[in-house]
Scaffold this active site. Structure first.
Site, short mmCIF file in Angstrom:
data_model
loop_
_atom_site.label_atom_id
_atom_site.label_comp_id
_atom_site.label_asym_id
_atom_site.label_seq_id
_atom_site.Cartn_x
_atom_site.Cartn_y
_atom_site.Cartn_z
N CYS A 39 0.76 -1.07 -0.14
CA CYS A 39 -0.25 -0.05 0.26
C CYS A 39 1.05 1.00 -0.04
CB CYS A 39 -0.88 0.01 0.78
SG CYS A 39 -1.71 1.24 1.02
N ASP A 88 -3.19 -2.30 -13.95
CA ASP A 88 -3.35 -2.15 -15.03
C ASP A 88 -3.58 -3.46 -15.44
OD1 ASP A 88 -1.55 0.26 -14.73
OD2 ASP A 88 -0.60 -0.10 -15.62
#
EC number: 1.3.1.-
Length: 335
Positions: free
Chosen positions: A103, A205
């Site tokens: 994160c 992505d």
């Protein structure tokens, strides 16, 4: 894409819903699993158990009825606190513990957690060994490729993880400094896959069946972690699975199916959170579902002012009725 094993569990496919704070709650996890995800991971839970008494934290730790294996992500920077949190989550029903070292959020990294841990390989080693020793379920790890472009140590951390007994590794192909910008670097994921024998999941992505095929070919990864692309599009998992298996693209869901899935999702959110909180959380999901449809911006401005479950559902139904009408010229006929 062959079946992937994590400890004693064989996933139906290698497509994993990435844990996302404020998104991968129980209603969304169950929906994505139903629509083709091989594994769904819960929202990140703090390793500081003194914070677990908040309503938000309690809701994040409800796993009853979740599809197995139940994977729960924990975050923190103290090895013993993480070990205790792992044990407590296993007692609450977790069957896989996932450690967050990926994160990039400031509020996480400022507490020396998430991807900030990549700066300290000794601490990484201590944490992984402590958590693996604390529980008798598989422990997985999510990392980035490094802290920044000058400090890319994902390969080193992957080797540390394997030696510590981590059973699977997810790699987001960006550094912490990259956040979510630029192109994901799949060459680093490929190098990591070559260097370890545990399953490796590529992240970053993956937003279409064709991109999924490209990333698997480019990295040699065993599976894919899909996060933001599933927001408002939970059927992406079945689309990717079908394409990887057959080489053919599934037709996009009909408008009538999008409406049905969205209304089911709304009902589940309202039931899980209660009316006040459910209505608030529903707003962002509805925005994601409708983002590409004509009239969505104006609808969302109005929808976000509604404060009741019945009003929200009726407004969504009215929105789709207008779309049917504009597509077919006949109100109420599903397109």
């Amino acid at each position: 894409m062959s079946a992937v094993r994590i400890g004693p569990y064989t996933l139906q496919n290698g497509l994993v819903l990435a844990p996302m704070a404020g998104v991968t709650d129980q209603p969304f996890r169950q929906l994505c699993k139903r629509l083709g995800a091989g594994l769904v991971v819960s929202e990140m839970v703090s390793s500081d158990m003194s914070l677990w008494n908040t309503r938000k934290s309690r809701l994040r730790m409800i796993h009853e009825g979740d599809p197995e294996p139940r994977s729960v992500q924990i975050a923190g920077g103290d090895a013993q606190m993480l070990a205790q949190a792992a044990r407590a989550n296993v007692e609450l029903g977790a069957q896989i513990i996932d450690i967050n070292m990926g994160c990039p959020a400031k509020k996480v990294c400022n507490k020396a957690a998430g991807s900030a841990l990549l700066k300290d390989e000794a601490l990484v080693t201590e944490i992984l060994q402590a958590v693996v020793a604390a529980v008798d379920v598989p422990v997985t790890l999510k990392i980035r490729t490094g802290w920044d472009r000058e400090n890319k140590n994902g390969l080193t951390v992957a080797k540390i993880a394997e030696q510590a007994g981590i059973t699977a590794l997810a790699v987001h192909g960006r550094t912490r400094a990259d956040l979510y910008t630029g192109e994901a670097e799949y060459d680093t994921i490929a190098a990591i896959k070559q260097a370890v024998s545990m399953p490796v999941f590529a992240n970053g992505d993956v937003d279409s069946p064709e991109k999924a095929r490209y990333v698997l070919d480019a990295t040699g990864a065993d599976g894919l972690l899909i996060g933001r692309a599933a927001q408002g599009r939970p059927w992406i998992f079945r689309e990717i699975e079908h394409f990887l298996r057959t080489g053919e693209k599934l037709a996009a869901p009909q408008l009538s199916e999008v409406e049905r899935i969205l209304l089911e999702h709304l009902a589940a959110l309202h039931a899980f959170y209660g009316e006040v909180m459910g209505v608030r959380i529903a707003r962002k999901h509805v925005g994601w579902y409708l983002a590409t449809l004509p009239g969505a911006r104006e609808f969302r401005a109005r929808f976000n002012r509604l404060d009741g479950t019945q009003a929200q559902c009726a407004d969504v139904q009215a929105f789709f009725a207008e779309r049917y009408k504009s597509l077919t010229g006949d109100e109420g006929v599903a397109a």
